[in-house]
Design a protein around this motif. Structure first.
Motif, PDB file in Angstrom:
ATOM      1  N   SER B 119       0.780  -1.196  -0.139  1.00 58.94           N
ATOM      2  CA  SER B 119       0.006   0.191  -0.029  1.00 58.94           C
ATOM      3  C   SER B 119       0.838   1.184  -0.187  1.00 58.94           C
ATOM      4  O   SER B 119       2.165   1.082   0.161  1.00 58.94           O
ATOM      5  N   ALA B 120       0.239   2.376  -0.066  1.00 59.69           N
ATOM      6  CA  ALA B 120       1.003   3.689  -0.304  1.00 59.69           C
ATOM      7  C   ALA B 120       1.531   3.899   1.156  1.00 59.69           C
ATOM      8  O   ALA B 120       2.679   4.279   1.251  1.00 59.69           O
ATOM      9  N   ASP B 121       1.079   3.619   2.255  1.00 60.14           N
ATOM     10  CA  ASP B 121       1.585   3.566   3.572  1.00 60.14           C
ATOM     11  C   ASP B 121       2.866   2.933   3.808  1.00 60.14           C
ATOM     12  O   ASP B 121       3.742   3.445   4.241  1.00 60.14           O
ATOM     13  N   GLU B 122       2.952   1.540   3.146  1.00 58.70           N
ATOM     14  CA  GLU B 122       4.092   0.849   3.260  1.00 58.70           C
ATOM     15  C   GLU B 122       5.050   1.408   2.405  1.00 58.70           C
ATOM     16  O   GLU B 122       6.484   1.194   2.760  1.00 58.70           O
ATOM     17  N   PHE B 130      -4.086   8.541  -0.657  1.00 55.42           N
ATOM     18  CA  PHE B 130      -4.123   7.331  -1.628  1.00 55.42           C
ATOM     19  C   PHE B 130      -5.336   6.358  -1.533  1.00 55.42           C
ATOM     20  O   PHE B 130      -5.764   6.634  -0.364  1.00 55.42           O
ATOM     21  N   GLU B 131      -5.543   5.499  -2.137  1.00 53.29           N
ATOM     22  CA  GLU B 131      -6.574   4.363  -2.387  1.00 53.29           C
ATOM     23  C   GLU B 131      -6.255   3.624  -0.969  1.00 53.29           C
ATOM     24  O   GLU B 131      -5.154   3.397  -0.587  1.00 53.29           O
ATOM     25  N   ASP B 132      -7.338   3.449  -0.628  1.00 57.09           N
ATOM     26  CA  ASP B 132      -7.599   2.354   0.751  1.00 57.09           C
ATOM     27  C   ASP B 132      -6.918   1.138   0.020  1.00 57.09           C
ATOM     28  O   ASP B 132      -7.382   0.612  -1.250  1.00 57.09           O
ATOM     29  N   GLY B 133      -6.044   0.335   0.917  1.00 53.74           N
ATOM     30  CA  GLY B 133      -5.667  -0.768   0.196  1.00 53.74           C
ATOM     31  C   GLY B 133      -4.311  -0.734  -0.492  1.00 53.74           C
ATOM     32  O   GLY B 133      -3.448   0.027  -0.392  1.00 53.74           O
ATOM     33  N   ILE B 134      -4.214  -1.728  -1.547  1.00 53.00           N
ATOM     34  CA  ILE B 134      -3.096  -1.891  -2.226  1.00 53.00           C
ATOM     35  C   ILE B 134      -3.025  -0.550  -3.440  1.00 53.00           C
ATOM     36  O   ILE B 134      -3.885  -0.193  -4.226  1.00 53.00           O
ATOM     37  N   LEU B 135      -1.936  -0.152  -3.492  1.00 51.47           N
ATOM     38  CA  LEU B 135      -1.370   0.783  -4.273  1.00 51.47           C
ATOM     39  C   LEU B 135      -1.661   0.637  -5.763  1.00 51.47           C
ATOM     40  O   LEU B 135      -1.105  -0.409  -6.037  1.00 51.47           O
ATOM     41  N   PRO B 230      -8.455   9.253 -11.683  1.00 48.41           N
ATOM     42  CA  PRO B 230      -7.263   9.546 -10.748  1.00 48.41           C
ATOM     43  C   PRO B 230      -6.081   9.698 -11.861  1.00 48.41           C
ATOM     44  O   PRO B 230      -6.137   9.179 -13.016  1.00 48.41           O
ATOM     45  N   ALA B 231      -5.252  10.465 -11.603  1.00 52.29           N
ATOM     46  CA  ALA B 231      -3.980  10.639 -12.481  1.00 52.29           C
ATOM     47  C   ALA B 231      -3.260   9.388 -12.318  1.00 52.29           C
ATOM     48  O   ALA B 231      -3.555   8.675 -11.255  1.00 52.29           O
ATOM     49  N   PRO B 232      -2.099   9.199 -13.102  1.00 48.38           N
ATOM     50  CA  PRO B 232      -1.439   7.956 -12.936  1.00 48.38           C
ATOM     51  C   PRO B 232      -0.371   8.188 -11.692  1.00 48.38           C
ATOM     52  O   PRO B 232      -0.324   8.988 -11.235  1.00 48.38           O
ATOM     53  N   ALA B 233      -0.158   6.799 -11.298  1.00 50.29           N
ATOM     54  CA  ALA B 233       0.523   6.806 -10.043  1.00 50.29           C
ATOM     55  C   ALA B 233       1.762   7.737  -9.938  1.00 50.29           C
ATOM     56  O   ALA B 233       2.026   8.172  -9.142  1.00 50.29           O
ATOM     57  N   TRP B 234       2.624   7.641 -10.945  1.00 49.90           N
ATOM     58  CA  TRP B 234       3.931   8.274 -10.908  1.00 49.90           C
ATOM     59  C   TRP B 234       3.859   9.956 -10.650  1.00 49.90           C
ATOM     60  O   TRP B 234       4.410  10.509  -9.741  1.00 49.90           O
TER      61      TRP B 234
END
Ligand code: ZN
Lengths: 344, 779
Positions: B119-122, B130-135, B230-234
């Motif tokens: 996830s973002a947190d990790e 960021f989204e809940d759960g996996i980025l 949402p915008a791309p992750a980068w």
């Protein structure tokens, strides 16, 4: 004759005994009066000479004089013995020298004044004068003449106490630059210390009333390096001989080029990465400086193509925080007796 | 401004060491307030979920197989609920190190899990952004690539302070430019050509009318095919590192471009602009506008707005209005990249009490040329997101370089104290983007003609250019030279006087305090602050004594203090400011008779000693009165006929009101009234001995020591070399309306020894004279 001798001997013996027994000056004096005084025993013996046949009198006189001389010598010795004893007794005393002192009545100037004086003494040694000025100043001296026109965003940086449309409590000592330059032709070399006011919320690092010390040198052939030279000397006078000065580029409307001035952290001398005073950078920020902006020179009628100058402005309380490692700037305004005594 | 180093490194190959870069920035004039050190994260790879199934033994778990590039797919169990087959996600493989844990092989309810979906947190990103759960990474991400290095999560983040004159450097490109010039490294700018070439469908071409001179340039560009999401992750990760919360692809693009190029942008929903026609105009008087933050704002003609023919769509440079807002259903937008007068934006923003990232840049007046760069970068990114870009339209004045600055080479040395070869100076300036030409002028001799780059608006005179040279050369290298100052006629007299006073008073046993010039007490002629911080600081003080009383009350034990400061009062519309010194003390109550006050006499002694030291003259003290002081224990000190100071016991009613428990005494000296120091002349002692006579006199109560002394001295004349009252008694032994004074009279001749007869005769004359004043020898 032998009768006289016997008498004298007896008298002398008793006198010696009295001296030996004497424990103080008074007892000695008593013995002197009793024997050698105006109506003492020796005087009575001397009177008896008159009853002797005339041929014997000179010899008797001599005998008496010799006895008196001997007695006087004994008296002197006894006196000296007594005073020696007194000295010995006195000198034998051992007081507790670690006992707390009896405090004199003391007073002291404030650390703000002490620092101002120390800065001033360095600069006056190099030919600077020290000028004081009013704390209520028109906006002209505070801003317009310093290249900060009415719409300039930098005015917001000087969040000031206004008294009327045009009068305010000066937020810096820079008005004294303008006042002095308008009254004197160059060269001008001044320090201007004094109270300033800004609408800052009071906390451990800020007061809404503080002291600034401003420096200004304008002449022909004055350059940036002279500013560094003088500030290096000032820092050494204030914080110790190992101090150095570092310039960093900055921006002030009234100087160009402008510089922030840092000095070596006096606590760690730039050597401790964990220093609480400088955060490990080894440098402490002192304040702003720079070469006087040509518009400021023009405003006071100096030709910027002929004259150049520099100026700086530092917070005096801040210099004290560094110099004395004061934990909180509010200590100045509290002026607690203990604070004043420690820094006296 | 938070600047991720990874972003900077995209444009210039900076050295590895973060501290070295921070130091370099500081020496260029951009101090780094804080460095956010990124944690070390290893072993996190880009992976694609190939399959995903429910865990056979656990309801809450799912088991996926993950393709992480060149190896056998990994089996990984997860409790996350936002995962699905086909997603591209970060995967921590066995041995990976995350801020909180190291990944080891483990069994999750019987299934061997070969890693962890991340996830973002990790990844040490703010989870709430960021989204809940996996980025979720973008589908095009390269499988097996190291997520941390690919997305720049390993680069530290610098918090850089930029001075208000350098708005050009309030962006990543601006700082990259400075660092490239300073390190002598090449600068790689991102793709900056505007990809918009298409011609709009009929009637969809945007037009902007500039109805205010405070908008100098406006680039408008239409985009179709917009899908808000949402915008791309980068981009989201990069914005998050820069401290900017990701919102959606459109908001993120505008923020990204602003942080990168410095140009704030605004996007309008194209369908909400009437006739595709925008007008930049003054706000209406009292016009109401709901801004994007949902608040209703009231405009004035002072504010600058962007409107269509019906309504206001944006407060220029500050914030958009709801009427033109982009929403989830928006499919076409019009981009605004505009240049406004900084003063106008600042006034607008101040009047509305509304500041934004955009206004904080606009109010410093951006360079008009940046509008085109901002529009081009946005177009590039929007096209990457799948939008169709139409051609940009620029309104307003064409972008022109500033007029060149003539820099006399001798001024470089004159101002900096450095001798620098012309070529070196020129190369410094070229590194910063200036065009430089050597010229020779009659006035300035060998000179450089310097044309600042389009993005720099702060360079307009030679001194500005000199600063650039010093920055490139390094302020560190400014020489340290002690000047020799030529004689001048500026006086230090006032400063010396204040210091002299301070030292004298300190020597008398007082400590110097500093108190506030602003207080809450109003006086008849007090000066008032228009905008006080609090009611306690509304008025300028007209006396230092209230502060002294507050100090006495606080300390509540005998204490001796002084202060030198300015006092203020208003006089016929003028503010009169004067410097005064006050010193005073509190003392424990004494048991002396009520008619006697030794503290007052001590205070008087301090006052007179001070005035003697400062003026070189003996002051005269006369009874006086003043509000705030005890009516019977107050005197004025006169020097040369002028009252220069006053002193006495503070009125016990005032001190009680100020909660001062102890008797308090104070003296105030008016600095402006102090005469110049008079040089004293030495009087040698008489060769012949003196004699004295002591008299005990009974005198009327109103007799004063000073008058008695004066009468005696005048009566005796030259023979009298001293007369001093040394004791006073009041009480039953001398009766009502009378008191007893003891006085010692010293008599002496300078030519011979005085005789007893002469002395006695003089005393006889004194007694006769004193009889006329109602004085008799005490029996
Ligand atoms: Zn340190």
């Amino acid at each position: 004759m032998s009768d006289l001798t016997t008498k004298l001997d007896d008298l002398h013996r008793r006198f010696s005994a009295a001296l030996t027994a004497a424990e103080d000056e008074r007892a000695l004096e008593q013995a002197r009066v009793d024997y050698l005084g105006r109506s003492g025993e020796v005087t009575q013996v001397r009177r008896a000479i008159g009853q002797l046949p005339p041929p014997e009198r000179p010899a008797a006189g001599k005998t008496i004089n010799a006895a008196v001389a001997s007695m006087e010598a004994e008296l002197e010795a006894a006196q000296s013995r007594l005073s020696q004893r007194a000295f010995d007794a006195d000198l034998a005393q051992r007081i507790d020298v670690t006992f707390p002192a009896i405090s004199p009545r003391t007073g002291a100037i404030n650390p703000v004044r002490r620092i101002t004086e120390d800065v001033a003494s360095y600069f006056t040694r190099h030919g600077f004068a020290v000028v004081l000025g009013p704390e209520v100043e028109p906006d002209y001296y505070n801003f317009d003449a310093l290249n900060i026109p009415a719409d300039h965003p930098a005015r917001e940086g000087f969040d000031s106490f206004w008294l009327t449309e045009t009068l305010l409590l000066r937020p810096h000592t820079s008005p004294m630059q303008i006042r002095t330059m308008q009254q004197h032709r160059p060269p001008v070399a001044i320090l201007a210390p004094g109270k300033c006011y800004r609408r800052d919320a009071v906390d451990a690092r800020h007061l809404f009333q503080f002291h600034q010390i401003e420096g200004l040198l304008v002449a022909q052939d004055v350059h940036f390096g002279h500013l560094k030279g003088m500030l290096t000397g000032m820092c050494r006078a204030l914080f110790g001989s190992g101090q150095n000065v570092r310039f960093r580029p900055s921006f002030f409307p009234f100087t160009e080029p402008s510089a922030e001035v840092d000095t070596t952290c006096p606590r760690c001398k730039g050597l401790a990465s964990q220093c609480g005073m400088c955060g490990g950078s080894g440098w402490i920020e002192l304040g702003g400086s720079g070469m006087v902006h040509p518009n400021v020179l023009r405003e006071v009628g100096y030709d910027p193509d002929v004259y150049a100058g520099w100026a700086f402005g530092f917070g005096v309380e801040r210099l004290g925080l560094i110099r004395y490692e004061i934990d909180d700037i509010r200590r100045y305004i509290d002026s607690d007796p203990d604070f004043l005594r420690q820094l006296a | 401004m938070k600047v991720p180093l990874a972003w900077l490194r995209q444009y210039v190959d900076l050295p590895h060491d973060t501290d070295d870069i921070a130091q370099r920035l500081a020496m260029l004039g951009f101090p780094v307030e804080d460095i956010e050190r990124r944690p070390a994260i290893t072993g996190v790879l880009v992976g694609r979920i190939l399959t995903l199934e429910k865990h056979p033994n656990a309801d809450r778990l799912q088991v996926g197989t993950i393709d992480v590039g060149n190896q056998k797919p990994l089996t990984i169990a997860t409790a996350a609920t936002n995962v699905a087959a086909g997603q591209v996600i970060p995967v921590a493989t066995i041995g990976a190190r995350l801020p909180q844990l190291t990944i080891e092989p483990r069994k999750m309810r019987g299934i061997a899990s070969e890693g962890m979906m991340v996830s973002a947190d990790e990844l040490a990103l703010p989870p709430e952004w960021f989204e809940d759960g996996i980025l979720q990474l973008e589908p095009a991400a390269v499988l097996g690539e190291n997520v941390v290095t690919a997305y720049g999560l390993d680069g530290d983040v610098l918090d850089v302070e930029v001075t208000s004159n350098r708005v050009d450097a309030m962006c990543v490109i601006g700082l990259a430019r400075e660092l490239a010039a300073s390190y002598g490294l090449p600068l790689r700018l991102p793709p900056a050509g505007n990809p918009g070439t298409a011609i709009e469908p009929s009637g969809a071409e945007p037009f902007v009318e500039l109805a205010s001179p405070d908008c100098t340039r406006f680039v408008a560009q239409r985009f179709d095919g917009i899908a808000v999401g949402p915008a791309p992750a980068w981009m989201r990760m990069r914005l998050a590192l820069a401290g900017q919360r990701p919102i959606n692809n459109l908001v993120d693009v505008s923020n990204y471009v602003m942080l990168e190029t410095g140009q704030p942008l605004h996007f309008y929903d194209a369908d909400k602009i009437q006739n595709n026609r925008l007008i930049v105009r003054d706000g209406g008087d009292g016009e109401k506008v709901v801004t994007l933050d949902g608040a209703e704002r009231t405009l004035s003609p002072q504010s600058l707005v962007i409107a269509d023919e019906r309504q206001t769509l944006c407060i220029a440079g500050v914030m958009g209005a709801a009427a033109g807002e982009v929403t989830a259903s928006t499919t076409a937008i019009v981009l605004e990249a505009a240049n406004f007068s900084g003063a106008r934006v600042r006034r607008t923003s101040k009047a509305l009490g509304l500041r934004s990232e955009a206004s904080s840049r606009h109010e410093k007046t951006l360079a008009p040329a940046v509008t085109d760069l901002g529009a081009a970068r946005a177009a590039h990114l929007l096209v990457e997101l799948g939008a169709t870009a139409y051609r940009p339209h620029a309104f307003g004045a064409p972008v022109m370089p500033q007029p060149p600055i003539v820099l006399a080479l001798r001024d470089v040395e004159r101002l900096l104290g450095w001798q620098l070869p012309a070529e070196r100076v020129a190369s410094h300036l070229r590194a910063l983007g200036c065009a430089v030409e050597s010229i020779e002028t009659i006035t300035y001799g060998p000179s450089l003609q310097v044309t600042p780059p389009l993005w720099r608006r702060d360079l307009s005179i030679a001194a500005d250019v000199v600063e650039e040279i010093a920055r490139m050369e390094g302020y560190d290298n400014v020489p340290s030279v002690v000047p020799s100052v030529a004689p001048h006629d500026v006086s230090s007299a006032q400063f010396q006087l204040e210091n002299r006073l301070a030292h004298e008073v300190a020597a008398l046993g007082y400590y110097e305090i500093v108190s506030y010039s602003l207080g809450g007490r109003r006086y008849a002629d007090s000066v008032e602050v228009l905008d006080p911080l609090s009611e306690d600081q509304r008025y300028l003080r007209d006396s230092l004594l209230p502060a002294a009383m507050a100090y006495f009350a606080d300390y509540d034990a005998p204490v001796r203090i002084f202060e030198i400061g300015h006092v203020f009062r208003s006089e016929e519309g003028h503010i009169v400011e004067s410097a005064v010194l006050s010193f005073g003390f509190t003392a424990d109550p004494s048991d002396e008779p009520a008619w006697h006050d030794a503290r007052f006499l001590q205070l008087k002694g301090d006052c007179e000693a001070l005035l003697r030291a400062i003026t070189g003259r003996q002051p005269q003290s006369v009874r006086s009165a003043r509000e705030g002081f005890h009516p019977g224990k107050f005197a004025a000190a006169i020097v040369d006929g002028q009252e220069v100071a006053h002193f006495g016991r503070l009125d016990p009613r005032s001190t009680a009101a100020a909660k001062v428990r102890l008797p308090a005494y104070a003296c105030t000296v008016m600095l402006e009234r102090l005469p110049d120091y008079a040089i004293p002349h030495y009087v040698a002692p008489a060769k012949y001995p003196s004699t004295y006579r002591d008299l005990a006199l009974v005198v009327p109560l109103e007799e004063t020591a000073a008058e008695l002394e004066r009468t005696i001295a005048e009566t005796i004349g030259a023979l009298c070399t001293g007369v001093r009252v040394f004791d006073e008694y009041r009480g039953p032994q001398v009766g009502d309306g009378q008191k007893s004074l003891a006085v010692r009279i010293t008599l002496q001749r300078f030519d011979t020894t005085i005789t007893d007869e002469e002395a006695d005769a003089a005393i006889e004359r004194v007694l006769v004279a004193l009889r006329d004043r109602g004085a008799v020898i005490r029996q």
